[in-house]
Design an enzyme around this catalytic site. Structure first.
Site, PDB file in Angstrom:
ATOM      1  CB  CYS A  99     131.343  -7.961  10.410  1.00  0.00           C
ATOM      2  SG  CYS A  99     132.030  -8.941   9.046  1.00  0.00           S
ATOM      3  CB  CYS A 131     128.266  -8.833   8.017  1.00  0.00           C
ATOM      4  SG  CYS A 131     129.355  -8.961   6.578  1.00  0.00           S
TER       5      CYS A 131
END
Length: 336
Positions: A99, A131
């Protein structure tokens, strides 16, 4: 009894689940978890702060707000090569999802966004789920992230709609939901959850879960964060969240959103292995791990890759591969 996905939850039902005697609640949530997930698999994730500090928002918990004096100093956007190198090291350590977080209020259509798109392409090319959490997003920006290969977009609700303005005044709850809706116009999956320990009531926790569990479809990922008290922020003196509250929240989220990944996220570093095992039993199937001892900034401790590997081995758990076990929520609405 087979539990089916539904989207018509009432807050009174959710409160009843949340208040179930703890061991019975864990049993129920563990049973639901096994219907939709492999209980032996845990996804290990890495969070990279690609643009640290200097955020204009006033989120009361955040070390990166320019309004508070914390140990976090504003830094420029990382170079793409640096991000790819961190992601590669993470992959070699068992991470399957990376992420990338930027301390922005919203995405702007400028050269920095172009650089982020290139980061997404290259980290995705490593075979990792990517992400991003970049703040508010328009439909066209969400589409561009999709075209770059983005797998998920994180945009947490943080708390209930009623309590939200106590914690943040620089954007509205509607703004949060609008960004989630913009992501839903693409094939990018949604990651949205909240934070425990902001001073919220149980009713606020139930209300936030109600908002998430009545989204159609449910977020594919639901992070449950525990507040890391940061010196210099308005919430620096908040009391620690009892582990029993964390387990109740994970278990309730698992029952409400059976197919979603429930992610044990910020604040995990202060939990013992036994406490984490309870969270896994209750339905958490994802953790964030680290190569540098912190999750996003120096103010949020995060366990190391080696320590997490040892814990998973001790518990007989295995690291989940990328793009495995992800369930798109059914559009069928059925009474439980």
């Amino acid at each position: 009894m087979t539990v089916v996905i539904r989207y018509d939850w009432q807050e009174s039902e959710i409160r009843e689940i949340y208040d179930t005697p703890l061991l019975e609640l864990i049993y129920q949530s563990a049973s639901v978890h096994r219907q939709y997930h492999d209980p032996r698999k845990i996804q290990v994730c890495k969070l990279i702060s690609i643009k640290t500090g200097g955020c204009p928002e006033d989120c009361s918990y955040c070390a990166q707000s320019s309004r508070y004096k914390t140990e976090v100093k504003a830094q420029a956007l990382l170079e793409k090569e640096t991000v790819v190198s961190i992601a590669q090291q993470a992959k070699e350590s068992g991470v399957s999802r990376v992420c990338m977080g930027a301390a922005w209020r919203e995405v702007r259509d400028n050269s920095q966004f172009e650089q982020v798109l290139e980061m997404v392409k290259e980290v995705t090319a490593l075979g990792l789920e990517v992400c991003c959490t970049l703040g508010m997003l328009t439909q066209s920006q969400a589409k561009r992230l999709e075209e770059a290969g983005l797998y998920a977009y994180n945009h947490n609700l943080d708390t209930s709609e009623d309590y939200y303005s106590t914690i943040i005044t620089t954007r509205t709850y509607g703004d949060r939901l609008n960004t989630i809706n913009n992501v839903r116009q693409t094939n990018v999956t949604v990651c949205s959850g909240g934070i425990l320990g902001l001073g919220e009531s149980v009713d606020d926790r139930v209300s936030m879960l109600h908002t998430l569990a009545t989204l159609h479809p449910h977020p594919e990922s639901v992070p449950i964060n525990i507040l890391s008290q940061v010196q210099g922020t308005p919430l620096e003196n908040q009391p620690d969240v009892p582990i029993w509250d964390v387990v109740r929240m994970i278990a309730t989220a698992r029952i409400l959103m059976p197919a979603s990944d429930v992610r044990l996220s910020a604040g995990r570093a202060r939990l013992s292995q036994l406490e984490q095992a309870l969270c896994f039993l209750a339905g958490a199937n994802s953790i964030f791990s680290s190569d540098n001892g912190h999750m996003l900034t120096v103010t949020t401790p995060c366990p190391a890759y080696d320590a997490d590997s040892q814990m998973l081995n001790l518990l007989g758990l295995e690291v989940r591969s990328p793009f495995v076990g992800q369930h798109k929520a059914s559009k069928e609405t059925v009474v439980r």
